[in-house]
Design a protein around this motif. Structure first.
Motif, PDB file in Angstrom:
ATOM      1  N   ARG A  50       0.826  -1.215   0.000  1.00 31.40           N
ATOM      2  CA  ARG A  50       0.000   0.000   0.000  1.00 31.40           C
ATOM      3  C   ARG A  50       0.857   1.260   0.000  1.00 31.40           C
ATOM      4  NH1 ARG A  50      -5.180  -0.697   2.184  1.00 31.40           N
ATOM      5  NH2 ARG A  50      -5.433   1.489   1.612  1.00 31.40           N
ATOM      6  N   LYS A  52       4.668   2.813  -1.200  1.00 32.48           N
ATOM      7  CA  LYS A  52       5.938   2.568  -1.917  1.00 32.48           C
ATOM      8  C   LYS A  52       7.150   2.880  -1.035  1.00 32.48           C
ATOM      9  CE  LYS A  52       3.537   3.692  -6.118  1.00 32.48           C
ATOM     10  NZ  LYS A  52       2.537   4.718  -5.797  1.00 32.48           N
ATOM     11  N   TYR A  74       5.243  16.795   0.485  1.00 30.58           N
ATOM     12  CA  TYR A  74       4.803  15.513  -0.075  1.00 30.58           C
ATOM     13  C   TYR A  74       3.879  15.801  -1.259  1.00 30.58           C
ATOM     14  CZ  TYR A  74       3.344  10.598   0.017  1.00 30.58           C
ATOM     15  OH  TYR A  74       3.116   9.280  -0.297  1.00 30.58           O
ATOM     16  N   SER A  78      -2.650  11.787  -1.863  1.00 29.62           N
ATOM     17  CA  SER A  78      -3.836  10.925  -1.944  1.00 29.62           C
ATOM     18  C   SER A  78      -4.614  11.000  -0.613  1.00 29.62           C
ATOM     19  CB  SER A  78      -3.426   9.507  -2.318  1.00 29.62           C
ATOM     20  OG  SER A  78      -4.578   8.761  -2.607  1.00 29.62           O
ATOM     21  N   THR A  81      -2.204   7.462   3.067  1.00 32.64           N
ATOM     22  CA  THR A  81      -1.651   6.189   3.561  1.00 32.64           C
ATOM     23  C   THR A  81      -0.180   6.348   3.973  1.00 32.64           C
ATOM     24  OG1 THR A  81      -3.173   4.975   2.151  1.00 32.64           O
ATOM     25  CG2 THR A  81      -1.278   3.754   2.966  1.00 32.64           C
ATOM     26  N   ILE A  98       0.467  17.867  -0.562  1.00 33.48           N
ATOM     27  CA  ILE A  98      -0.207  18.429  -1.739  1.00 33.48           C
ATOM     28  C   ILE A  98      -0.993  17.328  -2.452  1.00 33.48           C
ATOM     29  CG2 ILE A  98       0.125  19.698  -3.925  1.00 33.48           C
ATOM     30  CD1 ILE A  98       1.403  21.245  -1.654  1.00 33.48           C
ATOM     31  N   PHE A 100      -4.276  17.037  -5.594  1.00 31.70           N
ATOM     32  CA  PHE A 100      -5.203  17.833  -6.415  1.00 31.70           C
ATOM     33  C   PHE A 100      -6.595  17.222  -6.573  1.00 31.70           C
ATOM     34  CE2 PHE A 100      -3.929  16.704 -11.150  1.00 31.70           C
ATOM     35  CZ  PHE A 100      -4.251  15.377 -10.915  1.00 31.70           C
ATOM     36  N   SER A 101      -6.812  16.017  -6.038  1.00 35.43           N
ATOM     37  CA  SER A 101      -8.152  15.429  -6.151  1.00 35.43           C
ATOM     38  C   SER A 101      -8.980  15.824  -4.924  1.00 35.43           C
ATOM     39  CB  SER A 101      -8.028  13.909  -6.230  1.00 35.43           C
ATOM     40  OG  SER A 101      -9.213  13.309  -5.740  1.00 35.43           O
ATOM     41  N   SER A 104     -10.009  12.736  -2.765  1.00 34.62           N
ATOM     42  CA  SER A 104      -8.965  12.239  -1.849  1.00 34.62           C
ATOM     43  C   SER A 104      -8.723  13.244  -0.728  1.00 34.62           C
ATOM     44  CB  SER A 104      -7.651  12.028  -2.609  1.00 34.62           C
ATOM     45  OG  SER A 104      -7.830  11.086  -3.618  1.00 34.62           O
ATOM     46  N   GLY A 123      -3.952  21.357  -4.103  1.00 33.71           N
ATOM     47  CA  GLY A 123      -3.173  22.110  -5.089  1.00 33.71           C
ATOM     48  C   GLY A 123      -2.620  21.192  -6.157  1.00 33.71           C
ATOM     49  N   ASP A 124      -2.152  21.810  -7.231  1.00 35.05           N
ATOM     50  CA  ASP A 124      -1.592  21.085  -8.365  1.00 35.05           C
ATOM     51  C   ASP A 124      -0.066  21.187  -8.301  1.00 35.05           C
ATOM     52  OD1 ASP A 124      -0.698  20.225 -10.825  1.00 35.05           O
ATOM     53  OD2 ASP A 124      -2.265  21.259 -11.961  1.00 35.05           O
ATOM     54  N   ALA A 125       0.577  20.032  -8.197  1.00 34.93           N
ATOM     55  CA  ALA A 125       2.040  20.021  -8.038  1.00 34.93           C
ATOM     56  C   ALA A 125       2.781  20.554  -9.273  1.00 34.93           C
ATOM     57  CB  ALA A 125       2.504  18.605  -7.714  1.00 34.93           C
ATOM     58  N   ASP A 144       5.166  11.339  -5.525  1.00 33.93           N
ATOM     59  CA  ASP A 144       4.516  10.103  -5.979  1.00 33.93           C
ATOM     60  C   ASP A 144       3.186  10.476  -6.628  1.00 33.93           C
ATOM     61  OD1 ASP A 144       3.675   7.468  -6.352  1.00 33.93           O
ATOM     62  OD2 ASP A 144       3.012   7.219  -4.286  1.00 33.93           O
ATOM     63  N   VAL A 145       3.275  11.153  -7.791  1.00 34.65           N
ATOM     64  CA  VAL A 145       2.036  11.599  -8.438  1.00 34.65           C
ATOM     65  C   VAL A 145       1.619  10.705  -9.604  1.00 34.65           C
ATOM     66  CG1 VAL A 145       2.213  14.043  -7.769  1.00 34.65           C
ATOM     67  CG2 VAL A 145       3.232  13.278  -9.905  1.00 34.65           C
ATOM     68  N   ALA A 146       2.499   9.771 -10.019  1.00 32.41           N
ATOM     69  CA  ALA A 146       2.184   8.841 -11.116  1.00 32.41           C
ATOM     70  C   ALA A 146       1.672   9.558 -12.357  1.00 32.41           C
ATOM     71  CB  ALA A 146       1.193   7.786 -10.615  1.00 32.41           C
ATOM     72  N   GLN A 147       2.414  10.551 -12.810  1.00 33.79           N
ATOM     73  CA  GLN A 147       2.040  11.325 -14.007  1.00 33.79           C
ATOM     74  C   GLN A 147       3.225  11.356 -14.974  1.00 33.79           C
ATOM     75  OE1 GLN A 147      -0.877  12.880 -14.660  1.00 33.79           O
ATOM     76  NE2 GLN A 147      -1.823  12.337 -12.702  1.00 33.79           N
TER      77      GLN A 147
HETATM   78  C1  LIG Z   1      -0.054   6.915  -6.642  1.00 32.71           C
HETATM   79  S1  LIG Z   1      -1.161   8.019  -5.869  1.00 32.71           S
HETATM   80  C2  LIG Z   1      -0.302   8.481  -4.407  1.00 32.71           C
HETATM   81  C3  LIG Z   1      -0.328   7.478  -3.300  1.00 32.71           C
HETATM   82  C4  LIG Z   1       0.283   8.073  -2.030  1.00 32.71           C
HETATM   83  N1  LIG Z   1       1.554   8.708  -2.324  1.00 32.71           N
HETATM   84  C5  LIG Z   1       0.514   7.048  -0.931  1.00 32.71           C
HETATM   85  O1  LIG Z   1       1.521   6.339  -0.969  1.00 32.71           O
HETATM   86  O2  LIG Z   1      -0.300   6.978   0.003  1.00 32.71           O
HETATM   87  C6  LIG Z   1      -0.936   9.483  -6.815  1.00 32.71           C
HETATM   88  C7  LIG Z   1      -1.699  10.678  -6.291  1.00 32.71           C
HETATM   89  O3  LIG Z   1      -1.187  11.848  -6.931  1.00 32.71           O
HETATM   90  C8  LIG Z   1      -2.256  12.737  -7.180  1.00 32.71           C
HETATM   91  N2  LIG Z   1      -1.816  13.647  -8.237  1.00 32.71           N
HETATM   92  C9  LIG Z   1      -1.615  13.362  -9.549  1.00 32.71           C
HETATM   93  N3  LIG Z   1      -1.187  14.450 -10.217  1.00 32.71           N
HETATM   94  C10 LIG Z   1      -1.117  15.459  -9.298  1.00 32.71           C
HETATM   95  C11 LIG Z   1      -0.742  16.823  -9.371  1.00 32.71           C
HETATM   96  N4  LIG Z   1      -0.343  17.381 -10.521  1.00 32.71           N
HETATM   97  N5  LIG Z   1      -0.782  17.559  -8.254  1.00 32.71           N
HETATM   98  C12 LIG Z   1      -1.182  17.005  -7.062  1.00 32.71           C
HETATM   99  N6  LIG Z   1      -1.561  15.723  -6.937  1.00 32.71           N
HETATM  100  C13 LIG Z   1      -1.514  14.948  -8.043  1.00 32.71           C
HETATM  101  C14 LIG Z   1      -3.407  11.809  -7.554  1.00 32.71           C
HETATM  102  O4  LIG Z   1      -4.656  12.439  -7.398  1.00 32.71           O
HETATM  103  C15 LIG Z   1      -3.193  10.631  -6.600  1.00 32.71           C
HETATM  104  O5  LIG Z   1      -3.906  10.821  -5.405  1.00 32.71           O
END
Ligand SMILES: C[S@@+](CC[C@H](N)C(=O)[O-])C[C@H]1O[C@@H](n2cnc3c(N)ncnc32)[C@H](O)[C@@H]1O
Length: 223
Positions: A50, A52, A74, A78, A81, A98, A100-101, A104, A123-125, A144-147
């Protein structure tokens, strides 16, 4: 560092000392350990499937420094967690979280009501200047934004908010960057971007078997 790392039944386990006793955050197991003063201390199991960060620590990440008074930015918090386990560690510090959803964020805000060392920021990173007024310089930036553009936004946030001697940690999911490229190629390209921007990669840790095709990079600004 308020972290418990121990082998049990041939398996390494990780947990953090629970800042809010009797409270679970995501259904994790709570257990007690008797310390050297014969006091029972409650820990929360830190699930590497859950989080990383737990996966990276179990896989050997060793140069990451998080202390009781660390200040952390950070990105991609999300529902909190991983943030919650860092909050167990930085009991005299702060985590600027930070996300953006709004969905969450609602859950994250509920977590922050109980944990005063987390400051939630909707906010938007990619727009780091938009939250500049809420922040100070930090010791660690966790991304850890996975983008697809996450290395770029990580670099921008480091330039604005990381202390000179601070560390950055980024969790790279190959498929979020390019599903058609081999993970090794993606990892090399992202690492190259960091090096071209003057960063030094201190440690690289793969996250298997907990996460497929992910790598964790720990960086600092220069030698
Ligand atoms: C993989 S999840 C993160 C899981 C979290 N780090 C954990 O371990 O508990 C990625 C998160 O990044 C957020 N996210 C994606 N792009 C973003 C951005 N530009 N700014 C802020 N949050 C963003 C998503 O909404 C999502 O909640």
């Amino acid at each position: 560092m308020n972290v418990y790392l121990k082998e049990r039944d041939g398996k390494e386990e990780i947990a953090t000392k629970n800042l809010i006793p009797n409270e679970k955050v995501y259904g994790e197991q709570l257990f007690e350990i008797t310390d050297e003063n014969k006091e029972n201390i409650e820990y929360r199991a830190w699930n590497p499937r859950r989080s990383k960060l737990a996966a990276a620590i179990l896989n050997g990440l060793e140069k990451l420094e998080i202390n009781e008074d660390s200040k952390i930015l950070y990105l991609g918090a999300s529902t909190g967690t991983t943030v919650s386990h860092i909050s167990d560690i930085v009991i005299k510090g702060i985590i600027y979280a930070i996300e953006f959803s709004p969905v969450s964020m609602r859950k994250l805000v509920r977590l922050c009501e109980k944990r005063p060392n987390i400051a939630p920021i909707l906010g938007d990173a990619t727009k780091s200047k938009s939250y500049i007024h809420y922040l100070e310089k930090v010791d660690l930036i966790y991304c850890d934004v996975a983008q697809p553009n996450q290395t770029e936004l990580f670099i921008e946030n480091i330039k604005l908010f990381l202390k000179e001697e601070g560390l950055g940690i980024i969790m790279i999911k190959s498929r979020s960057i390019d599903v058609n490229k081999k993970p090794q190629k993606v990892f090399k390209e992202e690492e190259k971007k960091l090096k071209e921007n003057g960063f030094f990669v201190l440690e690289k840790v793969k996250l298997e078997p907990y996460e497929k095709d992910h790598i964790c990079l720990l960086v600092k600004k220069s030698f």
